[in-house]
Write a protein that holds these residues in place. Structure first.
Motif, PDB file in Angstrom:
ATOM      1  N   THR A  61       0.833  -1.204   0.000  1.00 55.10           N
ATOM      2  CA  THR A  61       0.000   0.000   0.000  1.00 55.10           C
ATOM      3  C   THR A  61       0.869   1.257   0.000  1.00 55.10           C
ATOM      4  O   THR A  61       0.617   2.205  -0.745  1.00 55.10           O
ATOM      5  N   LEU A  62       1.904   1.259   0.826  1.00 54.48           N
ATOM      6  CA  LEU A  62       2.811   2.407   0.891  1.00 54.48           C
ATOM      7  C   LEU A  62       3.588   2.553  -0.413  1.00 54.48           C
ATOM      8  O   LEU A  62       3.762   3.668  -0.919  1.00 54.48           O
ATOM      9  N   ALA A  63       4.018   1.442  -0.991  1.00 55.95           N
ATOM     10  CA  ALA A  63       4.743   1.486  -2.261  1.00 55.95           C
ATOM     11  C   ALA A  63       3.854   2.028  -3.379  1.00 55.95           C
ATOM     12  O   ALA A  63       4.299   2.837  -4.206  1.00 55.95           O
ATOM     13  N   ASP A  64       2.606   1.612  -3.411  1.00 56.02           N
ATOM     14  CA  ASP A  64       1.673   2.121  -4.430  1.00 56.02           C
ATOM     15  C   ASP A  64       1.420   3.613  -4.238  1.00 56.02           C
ATOM     16  O   ASP A  64       1.365   4.371  -5.210  1.00 56.02           O
ATOM     17  N   LEU A  65       1.260   4.026  -2.986  1.00 61.15           N
ATOM     18  CA  LEU A  65       1.056   5.450  -2.694  1.00 61.15           C
ATOM     19  C   LEU A  65       2.265   6.263  -3.155  1.00 61.15           C
ATOM     20  O   LEU A  65       2.118   7.303  -3.797  1.00 61.15           O
TER      21      LEU A  65
END
Length: 174
Positions: A61-65
């Motif tokens: 999720t953090l990588a996508d953000l």
């Protein structure tokens, strides 16, 4: 002697015809120019930080953000630079090499390259939160003291967007 005189005369004439450096357009006050430069410098420094997330984060999720924010920041940077060009501000940005509040430093990037998973995520979130907080703060300053309507509108849009990004960061990495 005549050749020297002709050379000197031509030199004076040519130097007298050199364009003077352009001053910012009158619609852009010092706050507008300073905010555009500072916001550009902040964006420039954040992009390498965002680029580290994909290979080191333990959170998809953090990588996508971070990937989404990287694309968004490139677009914002283009808008900031277009306004600097409209204001006729040229040359190097004086803020890019300064370590200012919210700006990821070379030491921050070195530290992050040695971290992975949860340790990386915690440090990245703290640094990126400070960066977004600073962007929101300086955008508010532009809105209250800037004079160019287009710059003030961009500052308002970035304030809204980065406030939303802070909420997204909290959801993704707490």
């Amino acid at each position: 002697m005549v050749r020297v005189f002709v050379f000197l005369l031509l030199s004076v004439l040519l130097l007298g015809c050199s364009p003077a450096p352009e001053q910012p357009k009158k619609e852009f006050n010092a706050t507008d120019v300073a905010w555009l430069q500072l916001a550009d410098a902040l964006h420039t420094r954040a992009l390498p930080l965002l680029g580290l997330v994909r290979g080191r984060s333990g959170s998809r999720t953090l990588a996508d953000l971070a990937a989404r924010l990287g694309r968004k920041h490139e677009n914002e940077r283009a808008r900031l630079r277009a306004l600097l060009a409209r204001a006729r501000v040229t040359g190097e940005n004086p803020h890019v090499q300064h370590d200012m509040p919210g700006m990821p430093t070379a030491d921050d990037l070195r530290t992050l390259t040695g971290l992975r998973d949860d340790a990386f995520d915690r440090r990245f979130v703290a640094l990126f939160r400070a960066y977004l907080d600073q962007l929101v703060l300086v955008a508010k300053g532009e809105q209250s003291s800037g004079s160019a309507p287009e710059v003030r509108e961009l500052a308002a849009a970035l304030e809204r967007d980065h406030t939303a990004d802070l909420a997204g960061l909290e959801r993704a990495g707490g």
